[in-house]
Write a protein that holds these residues in place. Sequence first.
Motif, PDB file in Angstrom:
ATOM      1  N   ILE A 260       0.617  -1.059   0.205  1.00 57.46           N
ATOM      2  CA  ILE A 260       0.054  -0.328   0.103  1.00 57.46           C
ATOM      3  C   ILE A 260       1.153   1.026  -0.234  1.00 57.46           C
ATOM      4  O   ILE A 260       0.550   1.813  -1.105  1.00 57.46           O
ATOM      5  N   GLY A 261       1.622   1.869   1.543  1.00 57.08           N
ATOM      6  CA  GLY A 261       2.653   2.528   0.916  1.00 57.08           C
ATOM      7  C   GLY A 261       1.943   3.856   1.200  1.00 57.08           C
ATOM      8  O   GLY A 261       1.875   4.472  -0.118  1.00 57.08           O
ATOM      9  N   HIS A 262       0.775   4.495   2.663  1.00 53.24           N
ATOM     10  CA  HIS A 262       0.226   5.551   1.773  1.00 53.24           C
ATOM     11  C   HIS A 262       0.617   6.577   1.856  1.00 53.24           C
ATOM     12  O   HIS A 262       0.064   6.918   0.472  1.00 53.24           O
ATOM     13  N   GLY A 263       1.216   7.173   2.211  1.00 58.92           N
ATOM     14  CA  GLY A 263       1.963   8.735   2.086  1.00 58.92           C
ATOM     15  C   GLY A 263       0.973   9.591   1.892  1.00 58.92           C
ATOM     16  O   GLY A 263       0.026   9.329   2.569  1.00 58.92           O
ATOM     17  N   LYS A 264       1.796  10.682   1.535  1.00 60.52           N
ATOM     18  CA  LYS A 264       1.149  11.570   1.147  1.00 60.52           C
ATOM     19  C   LYS A 264       0.424  11.783   0.273  1.00 60.52           C
ATOM     20  O   LYS A 264      -0.610  13.218  -0.179  1.00 60.52           O
ATOM     21  N   GLY A 265       0.939  10.668  -0.982  1.00 60.13           N
ATOM     22  CA  GLY A 265      -0.039  10.653  -2.101  1.00 60.13           C
ATOM     23  C   GLY A 265      -0.565   9.303  -3.381  1.00 60.13           C
ATOM     24  O   GLY A 265      -0.545   9.823  -4.187  1.00 60.13           O
ATOM     25  N   SER A 266      -0.239   9.114  -2.395  1.00 65.82           N
ATOM     26  CA  SER A 266      -0.931   7.199  -2.806  1.00 65.82           C
ATOM     27  C   SER A 266      -1.865   6.407  -2.342  1.00 65.82           C
ATOM     28  O   SER A 266      -1.263   5.330  -2.769  1.00 65.82           O
ATOM     29  N   PHE A 267      -2.498   6.911  -1.886  1.00 71.21           N
ATOM     30  CA  PHE A 267      -3.525   5.682  -1.349  1.00 71.21           C
ATOM     31  C   PHE A 267      -5.470   6.281  -1.122  1.00 71.21           C
ATOM     32  O   PHE A 267      -5.134   7.337  -0.911  1.00 71.21           O
ATOM     33  N   ALA A 268      -6.205   5.816  -2.626  1.00 70.73           N
ATOM     34  CA  ALA A 268      -7.338   6.998  -1.952  1.00 70.73           C
ATOM     35  C   ALA A 268      -8.401   5.537  -2.766  1.00 70.73           C
ATOM     36  O   ALA A 268      -8.732   4.197  -2.517  1.00 70.73           O
ATOM     37  N   PHE A 269      -9.584   5.764  -1.524  1.00 70.81           N
ATOM     38  CA  PHE A 269     -10.232   5.226  -0.996  1.00 70.81           C
ATOM     39  C   PHE A 269     -10.949   4.329  -2.567  1.00 70.81           C
ATOM     40  O   PHE A 269     -11.687   2.723  -2.005  1.00 70.81           O
ATOM     41  N   SER A 270     -11.467   4.537  -3.064  1.00 70.46           N
ATOM     42  CA  SER A 270     -11.837   4.487  -4.378  1.00 70.46           C
ATOM     43  C   SER A 270     -11.235   3.423  -5.405  1.00 70.46           C
ATOM     44  O   SER A 270     -11.763   2.109  -5.412  1.00 70.46           O
ATOM     45  N   ILE A 271      -9.977   3.692  -5.520  1.00 73.27           N
ATOM     46  CA  ILE A 271      -9.194   2.614  -5.368  1.00 73.27           C
ATOM     47  C   ILE A 271      -9.301   1.448  -5.017  1.00 73.27           C
ATOM     48  O   ILE A 271      -9.697  -0.039  -5.536  1.00 73.27           O
ATOM     49  N   ALA A 272      -8.981   1.553  -3.873  1.00 70.60           N
ATOM     50  CA  ALA A 272      -8.920   0.662  -2.797  1.00 70.60           C
ATOM     51  C   ALA A 272     -10.255  -0.486  -2.874  1.00 70.60           C
ATOM     52  O   ALA A 272     -10.402  -1.467  -2.530  1.00 70.60           O
ATOM     53  N   ARG A 273     -11.344   0.408  -3.017  1.00 69.31           N
ATOM     54  CA  ARG A 273     -12.755  -0.313  -2.561  1.00 69.31           C
ATOM     55  C   ARG A 273     -12.874  -1.094  -4.474  1.00 69.31           C
ATOM     56  O   ARG A 273     -13.385  -2.199  -4.605  1.00 69.31           O
ATOM     57  N   ALA A 274     -12.341  -0.350  -5.185  1.00 70.89           N
ATOM     58  CA  ALA A 274     -12.384  -1.436  -6.928  1.00 70.89           C
ATOM     59  C   ALA A 274     -11.936  -2.424  -7.342  1.00 70.89           C
ATOM     60  O   ALA A 274     -12.006  -3.930  -7.391  1.00 70.89           O
ATOM     61  N   MET A 275     -10.407  -2.287  -6.313  1.00 72.80           N
ATOM     62  CA  MET A 275      -9.801  -3.420  -6.117  1.00 72.80           C
ATOM     63  C   MET A 275      -9.909  -5.237  -5.214  1.00 72.80           C
ATOM     64  O   MET A 275      -9.301  -5.311  -5.567  1.00 72.80           O
ATOM     65  N   LEU A 276     -10.957  -4.289  -3.841  1.00 77.09           N
ATOM     66  CA  LEU A 276     -10.815  -5.326  -3.258  1.00 77.09           C
ATOM     67  C   LEU A 276     -12.606  -5.768  -3.174  1.00 77.09           C
ATOM     68  O   LEU A 276     -12.756  -7.190  -3.185  1.00 77.09           O
ATOM     69  N   ALA A 277     -13.245  -5.007  -4.129  1.00 73.14           N
ATOM     70  CA  ALA A 277     -14.248  -5.617  -5.254  1.00 73.14           C
ATOM     71  C   ALA A 277     -14.151  -7.185  -5.939  1.00 73.14           C
ATOM     72  O   ALA A 277     -14.328  -7.492  -6.043  1.00 73.14           O
ATOM     73  N   HIS A 278     -12.925  -6.715  -6.260  1.00 75.19           N
ATOM     74  CA  HIS A 278     -12.870  -7.853  -7.458  1.00 75.19           C
ATOM     75  C   HIS A 278     -11.988  -8.804  -6.625  1.00 75.19           C
ATOM     76  O   HIS A 278     -10.727  -9.949  -7.337  1.00 75.19           O
ATOM     77  N   GLY A 279     -11.962  -9.029  -5.035  1.00 73.77           N
ATOM     78  CA  GLY A 279     -10.849  -9.478  -4.753  1.00 73.77           C
ATOM     79  C   GLY A 279      -9.290  -9.680  -4.666  1.00 73.77           C
ATOM     80  O   GLY A 279      -8.776 -10.576  -4.597  1.00 73.77           O
ATOM     81  N   PHE A 280      -8.945  -8.801  -4.761  1.00 75.16           N
ATOM     82  CA  PHE A 280      -6.519  -8.732  -4.950  1.00 75.16           C
ATOM     83  C   PHE A 280      -7.137  -7.409  -3.779  1.00 75.16           C
ATOM     84  O   PHE A 280      -7.226  -6.180  -4.095  1.00 75.16           O
ATOM     85  N   LYS A 281      -6.705  -8.048  -2.595  1.00 73.93           N
ATOM     86  CA  LYS A 281      -6.071  -7.719  -1.790  1.00 73.93           C
ATOM     87  C   LYS A 281      -4.395  -7.581  -1.481  1.00 73.93           C
ATOM     88  O   LYS A 281      -4.133  -8.499  -1.787  1.00 73.93           O
ATOM     89  N   PRO A 282      -4.109  -6.447  -1.050  1.00 73.57           N
ATOM     90  CA  PRO A 282      -2.959  -6.430  -0.727  1.00 73.57           C
ATOM     91  C   PRO A 282      -2.281  -7.308  -0.261  1.00 73.57           C
ATOM     92  O   PRO A 282      -2.866  -7.687   0.712  1.00 73.57           O
TER      93      PRO A 282
END
Length: 379
Positions: A252-274
Amino acid sequence: MTYDLVLRGGRVIDPSQQLDMIADVAFEGGKVVKLAPRLDLAGCADVRDVSGSLVVPGLIDLHTHVYWGGTSIGIDGEEFARRSGVTTAVDTGSAGPGNFAGFRKHVIDRSHIRILAYLHVSFAGIFAYSRTVMVGESEEMRLMAPADAVRVADENRDVIIGIKVRVGKYSSGTSGLHPLNIALQVADETGLPLMAHIDDPPPSYEEVLDRLRPGDVLTHAFRPFPNAPTTRQGKVKQAVLDARGRGVLFDIGHGKGSFAFSIARAMLAHGFKPDTISSDIHSLCIDGPVFDQLTTLSKFLCLGMSLPDVIAASTVNAASALRRLELGTLRAGSAGDATVLALREGRFDYVDVTGEHLTGDKRLTCEGIVVGGRWWHPR
């Protein structure tokens, strides 16, 4: 048998052993020695009643910047660890071969928590990253120091676990993929895994993934557009699926500019966990949107990941990425690290790097940690 320390009656979650049970955990000689539903505590020097709390292997944050005083982005690793329940902080490229000796002497060797490092292929690491000065260290090819990086990595095998490089518009600029190619040569020469940072294009997400090898880590994997892992329609890009299929790890490497809820929802919805969940904590994000590792883990709980999966992403999975299998587990004989957590319920506000807020119903907080078999409480 006598023990140095026993954590009594907590809910033990250890994904490395597929455990979720009420148990006692005993430490002796700096290691975990026994885990059982009920231990005989006669003669035990230190017994901590942790009933009602979670006991998990010592948390590993795979992406931090803890070269405090040596770089503008460095934060105090021990203070961060107390808040975050982290027993192993992995610094990712704050130092390069030109200044790693100072990082080791003044920070790593003095730390109560374990600090491991990805060595930057750039000579001085991430040397100009602040609110007023922003110079991409990978943009200047004269700073690439592959021979020095190999030498320093070989001289510090006990704490250097990989090679780091940053590529993207803000970190490599017009140098594009060349720094990544040099870093891969260093990784091949040393036999170490690579962690690659990616920001805005160029290069593209796909171009970076195409060069990564099994066991290499792409950090900032759930970053927002541009260079997101999803298509406009919210599907996982084929290049991402192909890379995971050949063993590339997604951090993930959240940081100052590198993590979005919308992307995480889409990835998890397709079963792609970090594979791993990390904070990318540094001086520009410690006051938000990251705050600490437990806030980062809590965001994934509130996005629907199970508690064991979230714990695995900061314990056994991270240990596997580090190739340090004595970490991230509570097996007998493993490193004597554990984290005691509270899982609180309520209404909690979380924010991502785009400014989107999420009201979650769960939050993990630190109740204390065990480092080297000894209780090390938060202040």
